[in-house]
Design a protein around this motif. Sequence first.
Motif, PDB file in Angstrom:
ATOM      1  N   GLU A 203       0.723  -1.395  -0.269  1.00  0.00           N
ATOM      2  CA  GLU A 203      -0.031  -0.109   0.273  1.00  0.00           C
ATOM      3  C   GLU A 203       0.921   1.215   0.035  1.00  0.00           C
ATOM      4  O   GLU A 203       1.408   1.571   0.961  1.00  0.00           O
ATOM      5  CB  GLU A 203      -0.523   0.289   1.133  1.00  0.00           C
ATOM      6  N   ASP A 204       0.842   1.983  -0.820  1.00  0.00           N
ATOM      7  CA  ASP A 204       1.731   3.097  -0.938  1.00  0.00           C
ATOM      8  C   ASP A 204       0.486   4.321  -1.289  1.00  0.00           C
ATOM      9  O   ASP A 204      -0.154   4.622  -1.769  1.00  0.00           O
ATOM     10  CB  ASP A 204       2.040   2.884  -3.001  1.00  0.00           C
ATOM     11  N   ASN A 205       1.481   5.500  -0.311  1.00  0.00           N
ATOM     12  CA  ASN A 205       0.083   6.181   0.508  1.00  0.00           C
ATOM     13  C   ASN A 205       0.850   7.770   0.840  1.00  0.00           C
ATOM     14  O   ASN A 205       1.151   8.488   1.979  1.00  0.00           O
ATOM     15  CB  ASN A 205      -0.172   5.466   1.994  1.00  0.00           C
ATOM     16  N   PRO A 206       1.808   8.108  -0.439  1.00  0.00           N
ATOM     17  CA  PRO A 206       2.693   9.663  -0.052  1.00  0.00           C
ATOM     18  C   PRO A 206       1.524  10.800  -0.097  1.00  0.00           C
ATOM     19  O   PRO A 206       2.279  11.528   0.286  1.00  0.00           O
ATOM     20  CB  PRO A 206       3.186   8.875  -1.474  1.00  0.00           C
ATOM     21  N   TYR A 207      -0.087  10.010  -0.882  1.00  0.00           N
ATOM     22  CA  TYR A 207      -0.434  11.279  -0.891  1.00  0.00           C
ATOM     23  C   TYR A 207      -1.615  11.703  -0.202  1.00  0.00           C
ATOM     24  O   TYR A 207      -2.240  12.620   0.421  1.00  0.00           O
ATOM     25  CB  TYR A 207      -1.491  11.526  -2.437  1.00  0.00           C
ATOM     26  N   GLY A 208      -1.966  10.196   1.080  1.00  0.00           N
ATOM     27  CA  GLY A 208      -3.101  10.383   1.751  1.00  0.00           C
ATOM     28  C   GLY A 208      -3.519  11.617   2.879  1.00  0.00           C
ATOM     29  O   GLY A 208      -4.251  12.053   2.959  1.00  0.00           O
ATOM     30  N   ASP A 209      -2.191  12.502   3.095  1.00  0.00           N
ATOM     31  CA  ASP A 209      -2.034  13.655   3.731  1.00  0.00           C
ATOM     32  C   ASP A 209      -2.506  14.453   3.538  1.00  0.00           C
ATOM     33  O   ASP A 209      -2.531  16.172   3.450  1.00  0.00           O
ATOM     34  CB  ASP A 209      -0.841  14.266   4.417  1.00  0.00           C
ATOM     35  N   LEU A 210      -3.153  15.162   2.004  1.00  0.00           N
ATOM     36  CA  LEU A 210      -3.034  15.923   1.262  1.00  0.00           C
ATOM     37  C   LEU A 210      -4.292  15.750   0.907  1.00  0.00           C
ATOM     38  O   LEU A 210      -5.227  16.687  -0.311  1.00  0.00           O
ATOM     39  CB  LEU A 210      -2.353  16.375   0.068  1.00  0.00           C
ATOM     40  N   ARG A 211      -5.853  15.476   1.716  1.00  0.00           N
ATOM     41  CA  ARG A 211      -7.005  15.468   0.998  1.00  0.00           C
ATOM     42  C   ARG A 211      -7.566  16.894   1.622  1.00  0.00           C
ATOM     43  O   ARG A 211      -7.418  18.106   2.425  1.00  0.00           O
ATOM     44  CB  ARG A 211      -7.421  14.553   1.728  1.00  0.00           C
ATOM     45  N   PHE A 212      -8.286  17.828   0.073  1.00  0.00           N
ATOM     46  CA  PHE A 212      -8.636  18.719   0.231  1.00  0.00           C
ATOM     47  C   PHE A 212      -9.480  19.581   0.335  1.00  0.00           C
ATOM     48  O   PHE A 212     -11.419  19.988   0.129  1.00  0.00           O
ATOM     49  CB  PHE A 212      -7.849  20.186  -0.641  1.00  0.00           C
ATOM     50  N   LYS A 213     -10.190  17.760   0.746  1.00  0.00           N
ATOM     51  CA  LYS A 213     -12.451  17.661   0.056  1.00  0.00           C
ATOM     52  C   LYS A 213     -12.712  16.005   0.602  1.00  0.00           C
ATOM     53  O   LYS A 213     -11.949  15.690  -0.029  1.00  0.00           O
ATOM     54  CB  LYS A 213     -11.897  17.990  -1.447  1.00  0.00           C
ATOM     55  N   GLY A 214     -14.061  16.058   0.772  1.00  0.00           N
ATOM     56  CA  GLY A 214     -14.440  15.273   1.190  1.00  0.00           C
ATOM     57  C   GLY A 214     -14.118  14.322   2.646  1.00  0.00           C
ATOM     58  O   GLY A 214     -13.432  15.050   3.312  1.00  0.00           O
ATOM     59  N   GLN A 215     -14.499  12.584   2.526  1.00  0.00           N
ATOM     60  CA  GLN A 215     -14.486  12.551   4.008  1.00  0.00           C
ATOM     61  C   GLN A 215     -13.038  11.327   3.852  1.00  0.00           C
ATOM     62  O   GLN A 215     -12.794  10.781   3.241  1.00  0.00           O
ATOM     63  CB  GLN A 215     -15.246  11.608   4.376  1.00  0.00           C
ATOM     64  N   ASP A 216     -12.590  11.207   4.926  1.00  0.00           N
ATOM     65  CA  ASP A 216     -11.251  10.069   5.085  1.00  0.00           C
ATOM     66  C   ASP A 216     -11.707   8.625   5.041  1.00  0.00           C
ATOM     67  O   ASP A 216     -12.937   8.461   4.979  1.00  0.00           O
ATOM     68  CB  ASP A 216     -10.146  10.789   6.455  1.00  0.00           C
ATOM     69  N   VAL A 217     -11.086   8.696   4.011  1.00  0.00           N
ATOM     70  CA  VAL A 217     -10.905   6.355   3.899  1.00  0.00           C
ATOM     71  C   VAL A 217      -9.969   5.710   4.612  1.00  0.00           C
ATOM     72  O   VAL A 217      -8.874   6.438   4.525  1.00  0.00           O
ATOM     73  CB  VAL A 217     -11.200   6.125   2.217  1.00  0.00           C
TER      74      VAL A 217
END
Length: 396
Positions: A203-217
């Motif tokens: 699971e590659d997650n380099p962008y997970g902290d960059l949410r600017f809209k919607g709900q976390d999954v």
Amino acid sequence: MMDNLFADRVKGLKGSAIREIFKLIQQPDVISFAGGLPAPEMFPAKELAEIAQEVLLNNGTTALQYSVTEGYGPLKEIVKQRMDKAGIGKKEDDIAIMSGGQQGIDLTAKVFLNEGDGIICENPSFIGALNAFRAYNAKLFPVTLENDGMCIEQVENILKANNHVKLIYTIPTFQNPAGITMSLEKRQKLLEMASKHNIYIIEDNPYGDLRFKGQDVPTIKSMDQDGRVIYVGSFSKILSPGLRLGWIVARSDILQKVIIVKQVNDVHTNIFAQVLATQYLLKYCIDEHIKKIRALYGKKCGFMLECMDKYFPDYCEYTRPEGGLFIWCTLPDRYDSVEIMKQSVQHKVAFVPGNTFMADMEKPCSSFRLNYSTMTEEKIEQGIKTLGEVLKSIDN
């Protein structure tokens, strides 16, 4: 000829088209939507400069000496706290600091893949990971990327028909290059299939902290009960890519194998960079810094989409990401994005053609990737307007 001496595993490798495009876009008058670069105005250069001086004056012996392969203890502890907060990692898991997330992917592949072993990946996917797998002569099994993640039915069919698949590689959150996010249901099913068929997930997650809209999954790793998931994280998009700092969270026995091959690879991650990052993370609030990055990227993404709605032809479809760095555009099949890119570059606008991200890079592709994080709004509008004109002209 001398090239007959090259190892078989590297004969078919090609350099990243993105890196080649970088050479072109060094020209100051080129508007580039090509790279996956974070916004440079978000780099805490002043703060890091002050910390660097303090580190060299007061902790130079540690920062300039050899260090342990697993990573600098204080940095590992900070990462562990962040992972624990996100529900990532169980008691059987451990953490190691990598030289960027890319190294974590590459070394995991090195630990698991024999020549001819299979790895399931999204199609399109991250070129750095695909080339890592190719370097070990693995067989890529591409799976169609749908609006809510990879096609689970295709994954199941591949696993039923092939008994030599060892890994599934996925970027489930703000996928590179498509910008889409895998649904919770698909994440759960992917984990179930990994357990059923006795394989592992990167699971590659380099962008997970960059949410600017919607709900976390929830991450796949947060739902992992039996150590099926190797989680790869990175400081590149939230602090600085030049520091080359990432990490792996994995079952301890898996991680020990990764650490052994890392010792052969680079002995240890740059310790000065680790100490520098540690002191920054202790002195400043990284979450406040991330909030500023999210706000900037949300504004830029929204503006680019507005411009695309205004200037692009109706036959060009594109994703509307809720985070990350990328928008994925798709034209009708009759178009080749490489040829369009060549025309676009003549008009001083650059992007990455879609075939770069495909398991079969030789096959023409009508899709392409745009990045919105680095250009100003003025250049975004100018570049999108120009690109729109190029797209509208290709049928004339």
